[in-house]
Design a protein around this motif. Sequence first.
Motif, PDB file in Angstrom:
ATOM      1  N   TRP A 109       0.840  -1.190   0.000  1.00 31.70           N
ATOM      2  CA  TRP A 109       0.000   0.000   0.000  1.00 31.70           C
ATOM      3  C   TRP A 109       0.877   1.243   0.000  1.00 31.70           C
ATOM      4  N   VAL A 110       0.301   2.378  -0.394  1.00 31.00           N
ATOM      5  CA  VAL A 110       1.043   3.629  -0.484  1.00 31.00           C
ATOM      6  C   VAL A 110       0.250   4.706   0.249  1.00 31.00           C
ATOM      7  N   SER A 111       0.961   5.468   1.088  1.00 22.71           N
ATOM      8  CA  SER A 111       0.318   6.558   1.824  1.00 22.71           C
ATOM      9  C   SER A 111       0.633   7.891   1.162  1.00 22.71           C
ATOM     10  N   VAL A 112      -0.364   8.789   1.153  1.00 19.38           N
ATOM     11  CA  VAL A 112      -0.257  10.108   0.534  1.00 19.38           C
ATOM     12  C   VAL A 112      -0.405  11.164   1.618  1.00 19.38           C
ATOM     13  N   ASN A 113       0.559  12.108   1.686  1.00 20.37           N
ATOM     14  CA  ASN A 113       0.483  13.200   2.653  1.00 20.37           C
ATOM     15  C   ASN A 113      -0.528  14.247   2.190  1.00 20.37           C
ATOM     16  N   VAL A 114      -1.442  14.586   3.085  1.00 20.43           N
ATOM     17  CA  VAL A 114      -2.488  15.556   2.770  1.00 20.43           C
ATOM     18  C   VAL A 114      -2.571  16.567   3.911  1.00 20.43           C
ATOM     19  N   SER A 115      -2.601  17.845   3.549  1.00 21.26           N
ATOM     20  CA  SER A 115      -2.724  18.898   4.552  1.00 21.26           C
ATOM     21  C   SER A 115      -4.153  19.439   4.555  1.00 21.26           C
ATOM     22  N   ALA A 116      -4.449  20.276   5.547  1.00 19.45           N
ATOM     23  CA  ALA A 116      -5.786  20.853   5.655  1.00 19.45           C
ATOM     24  C   ALA A 116      -6.109  21.747   4.466  1.00 19.45           C
ATOM     25  N   ASP A 117      -5.067  22.358   3.862  1.00 19.90           N
ATOM     26  CA  ASP A 117      -5.294  23.232   2.705  1.00 19.90           C
ATOM     27  C   ASP A 117      -5.806  22.447   1.494  1.00 19.90           C
ATOM     28  N   GLN A 118      -5.568  21.163   1.470  1.00 19.05           N
ATOM     29  CA  GLN A 118      -5.988  20.349   0.330  1.00 19.05           C
ATOM     30  C   GLN A 118      -7.346  19.693   0.558  1.00 19.05           C
ATOM     31  N   LEU A 119      -7.944  19.923   1.717  1.00 17.25           N
ATOM     32  CA  LEU A 119      -9.226  19.309   2.048  1.00 17.25           C
ATOM     33  C   LEU A 119     -10.294  20.399   2.238  1.00 17.25           C
ATOM     34  N   GLY A 120     -11.535  19.978   2.212  1.00 19.25           N
ATOM     35  CA  GLY A 120     -12.632  20.887   2.514  1.00 19.25           C
ATOM     36  C   GLY A 120     -13.507  21.222   1.327  1.00 19.25           C
ATOM     37  N   GLY A 168     -13.666  19.093  -1.424  1.00 16.57           N
ATOM     38  CA  GLY A 168     -14.049  17.843  -2.047  1.00 16.57           C
ATOM     39  C   GLY A 168     -13.281  17.491  -3.296  1.00 16.57           C
ATOM     40  N   GLU A 169     -12.434  18.395  -3.820  1.00 19.49           N
ATOM     41  CA  GLU A 169     -11.733  18.108  -5.073  1.00 19.49           C
ATOM     42  C   GLU A 169     -10.707  16.989  -4.909  1.00 19.49           C
ATOM     43  N   PHE A 170      -9.951  17.024  -3.786  1.00 21.67           N
ATOM     44  CA  PHE A 170      -8.943  15.986  -3.578  1.00 21.67           C
ATOM     45  C   PHE A 170      -9.602  14.619  -3.415  1.00 21.67           C
ATOM     46  N   ALA A 171     -10.629  14.557  -2.577  1.00 20.86           N
ATOM     47  CA  ALA A 171     -11.301  13.282  -2.347  1.00 20.86           C
ATOM     48  C   ALA A 171     -11.910  12.752  -3.634  1.00 20.86           C
ATOM     49  N   THR A 172     -12.510  13.627  -4.435  1.00 22.71           N
ATOM     50  CA  THR A 172     -13.128  13.202  -5.702  1.00 22.71           C
ATOM     51  C   THR A 172     -12.081  12.624  -6.642  1.00 22.71           C
ATOM     52  N   THR A 173     -10.930  13.311  -6.738  1.00 25.70           N
ATOM     53  CA  THR A 173      -9.864  12.832  -7.628  1.00 25.70           C
ATOM     54  C   THR A 173      -9.318  11.486  -7.163  1.00 25.70           C
ATOM     55  N   LEU A 174      -9.062  11.367  -5.862  1.00 23.42           N
ATOM     56  CA  LEU A 174      -8.481  10.124  -5.339  1.00 23.42           C
ATOM     57  C   LEU A 174      -9.424   8.943  -5.542  1.00 23.42           C
ATOM     58  N   LEU A 175     -10.704   9.114  -5.218  1.00 25.04           N
ATOM     59  CA  LEU A 175     -11.661   8.015  -5.366  1.00 25.04           C
ATOM     60  C   LEU A 175     -11.857   7.667  -6.840  1.00 25.04           C
ATOM     61  N   ALA A 176     -11.821   8.664  -7.733  1.00 29.55           N
ATOM     62  CA  ALA A 176     -11.958   8.389  -9.164  1.00 29.55           C
ATOM     63  C   ALA A 176     -10.777   7.566  -9.666  1.00 29.55           C
ATOM     64  N   GLY A 205     -12.375  22.288  10.049  1.00 28.76           N
ATOM     65  CA  GLY A 205     -13.810  22.562  10.132  1.00 28.76           C
ATOM     66  C   GLY A 205     -14.612  21.320   9.840  1.00 28.76           C
ATOM     67  N   THR A 206     -15.894  21.481   9.851  1.00 28.08           N
ATOM     68  CA  THR A 206     -16.780  20.338   9.638  1.00 28.08           C
ATOM     69  C   THR A 206     -16.677  19.794   8.217  1.00 28.08           C
ATOM     70  N   ARG A 207     -16.400  20.674   7.226  1.00 26.58           N
ATOM     71  CA  ARG A 207     -16.285  20.190   5.857  1.00 26.58           C
ATOM     72  C   ARG A 207     -15.081  19.259   5.712  1.00 26.58           C
ATOM     73  N   HIS A 234     -16.042  15.995   7.238  1.00 24.20           N
ATOM     74  CA  HIS A 234     -16.974  15.310   6.355  1.00 24.20           C
ATOM     75  C   HIS A 234     -16.215  14.639   5.208  1.00 24.20           C
ATOM     76  N   GLU A 235     -15.210  15.308   4.658  1.00 23.41           N
ATOM     77  CA  GLU A 235     -14.444  14.736   3.545  1.00 23.41           C
ATOM     78  C   GLU A 235     -13.623  13.529   4.014  1.00 23.41           C
ATOM     79  N   LEU A 236     -13.069  13.598   5.202  1.00 28.99           N
ATOM     80  CA  LEU A 236     -12.324  12.458   5.755  1.00 28.99           C
ATOM     81  C   LEU A 236     -13.259  11.271   5.972  1.00 28.99           C
ATOM     82  N   THR A 237     -14.445  11.549   6.467  1.00 34.93           N
ATOM     83  CA  THR A 237     -15.418  10.467   6.666  1.00 34.93           C
ATOM     84  C   THR A 237     -15.799   9.831   5.343  1.00 34.93           C
ATOM     85  N   GLN A 238     -15.941  10.652   4.296  1.00 35.80           N
ATOM     86  CA  GLN A 238     -16.254  10.134   2.968  1.00 35.80           C
ATOM     87  C   GLN A 238     -15.151   9.204   2.462  1.00 35.80           C
TER      88      GLN A 238
END
Length: 766
Positions: free
Chosen positions: A595-606, A608-616, A641-643, A646-650
């Motif tokens: 498996w491979v881990s990807v570093n993600v900061s708070a600036d890249q979340l919130g 939904g673009e990062f999560a959408t790209t990764l899941l796609a 924040g809550t967004r 929410h993205e982490l939960t997704q």
Amino acid sequence: MTAPAAPPGSRTPSWAGVVDAVTTADATFGLVSLVIAVIAILALIAVLVLLGRQRREVRRANDLLDLSRELRHRYDALQAVTKEGVLVVSLGGSVLDISERAAAILGVEHDASVGRHLTDLPVVLVNEQGLSMNPAAVLGYRTGRAGYTVDSQLVGVLLPGAPGGGSQARMVQVASQLVAAADGDAPAVLTTLVDVTGSRQVEAALSRSEMQFRVAMENAPIGMALVDLDWHVVEANAALAELLGTTVEALRGYPMEALGTPESRASERLEVDRLLGGGQHRFSIEKRYQRADDHLVWVVLDAALVRTASGEPDHFVVQVRDSTESRLQAEMLTHRAMHDPLTGLANRTLLQEVLQSVLEQPGVVDRVAVLACDLDGFKEINDRYGHAAGDEVLVHVAGVLRAATARRGTVARLGGDEFVVVVQDIDGPKAVFEVAAAIHAGLAEPVRVARRRLPVAASIGIALAEPDTIQGGAPTLLAAADAALYKAKAAGRGRTEVYDQSMAKSSSVDLLRELSEALDADELVVHYQPIVDLADTRVVGYEALVRWQHPYRGLLLPAAFLPLAQEAGLAVPLGQFVATKVAEFVASSPDRTTWVSVNVSADQLGDGEFATTLLAEISRHRLMAGRIVVELTESSLVASGTRIRHELTQLSAAGVPILLDDFGTGVSPLSYLRDLPVAGVKLDMSFTSGIPDDPTAGKVVRALGALARELAMVTIAEGIEHAEQAEYLHRNGWRYGQGWLYGGAQPASATLGAAPPATGLAPRSA
């Protein structure tokens, strides 16, 4: 001629009768003569036979006589050269034979002794206690002897002629044995005598020397030991046992190497091998020994090799002197000369030496950085509240810098409110930015001085060890950090600036344009650092780390451009780029379990673009759940924040495990573990670097590991450089690890070509 007339009355024989009578007589005579002749011949033959036998017997007797003479000659020659004397005595006690050596040992005349009784010989014998002994009982036959066994005993022969008119004793080993009879002769007693006076004197001298050495060793005020060629203690004195907090019995057979700390064993073994190889006759080293109560003491170890008479190594004589007090005094003097008396930090002299020494080592590029720190508004504090208050602020700031550095470098005070940190780490740019962030965070809380709370801020300039900045050595790198610090102070309070020579060639706008173009020009690349199972060191996954392959500056590490990407609003596109590359890497990997881990900061979340790209990308490459993992830093979650949640939960619901990076260094980690869908934690390297020597770091590692295991989370430790750290982490429940010990980050092509099959399990969402 006429025949005579026959007498009257007689019968006149006839001629025929006469002839017959004569014939008969002749025959009888001839037979007798034949018999006599035969008898004579037989007698002659018998005489000849007897004469021949007699000649052979005479010849044989002569041969035996010659042989006897030869044997006697050899016997006499043997007795002339042998150290043993020979005495032959009859069962009655008479001397049948005595060699010259035996006569000399007993102090008697050879010719005068043969034929005499043992009791008549002028011999005085004594036992080992000095009591007189009967010569006949010692040298002759003793009743009750069983068969022809050998009896041996040590006796003294008193001889006249000692200084002062007395007598001197000669120690003689006497061995007696019955010899069997021959040709009907009676058995005799064969006695051998060996003069052992010299060897006994040598033994006595050796015994005295050994006793003197043992007494001196046992009563010596310093530790002493006799050590065998395998470097194991054979004998030790009470002083050494007391120094080590143990007993002499416990030290016997104990390896000398095991007495010291692990880091000094290799150098000690090298010195021992040089002694055995003849490279030196003795050696002296200073090292630390671990007492039985686990306390460490400094000692000076002196060892000398003792050889046999033939020159072969026999054993070692070792002296161990306690040097703890002198060592502490020397260290105290050195510390005073090299450290700031107010804060205890390194001074300018020590800083210059440390930095120059570091820069002279190979591979310093991207592993070393200099951080220059200057307090904002410190002059106002001194002017308003006095120098005592200023000193308290400086001491507080020194503590903040120590904590922020976390044993990853050297902290120094150059004077006034100027501080410098030399950071040394596998990933120097990452480490120096972590130190800078920790300094700002540590100074966010006002300093308590008396009843006042004084706000303190700092401006920070950073210079990375790059080919251009290290050409001039320590002064050049320090000057680069000062230049960055000057820019930070000019821009305002509490800022951090990084020195970059390209700033002289292009503006920040141009650099932002280059970074934007780098995304389109495929200049950004992803390297992969292995993550292993600490139980068997087999690769189970990788951490994806982005690099910038700059056209003329070479390969740039994240610290050189990530802050710029965040300021330019390029963090999300950069995260999407990394997610795409990682998905391609995982899909092309021949091993379907890594498996491979990807570093993600708070600036890249919130958003939904990062999560959408990764899941796609996961869907497009049909990757199994859990093969791509998201790592979050604790510091990035402070303002979450809550967004974002929410993205982490997704992501977690879609099968993407969430790891909490830099575990233990942020704020309120317990709340993150409770509120976020975290599947595992990643121990910050600042704790890894402290073990196993730092007891505080060890306690934190054990506590954090126990907490994560209690929550059924995956545990990963980063920054492992030594096998001792890996063993300690594994022993305390950390399952996975990564660091320089297992390899640095490599391009995808190198990783796919060298990766061994993995057997570890990927993290699963909780």
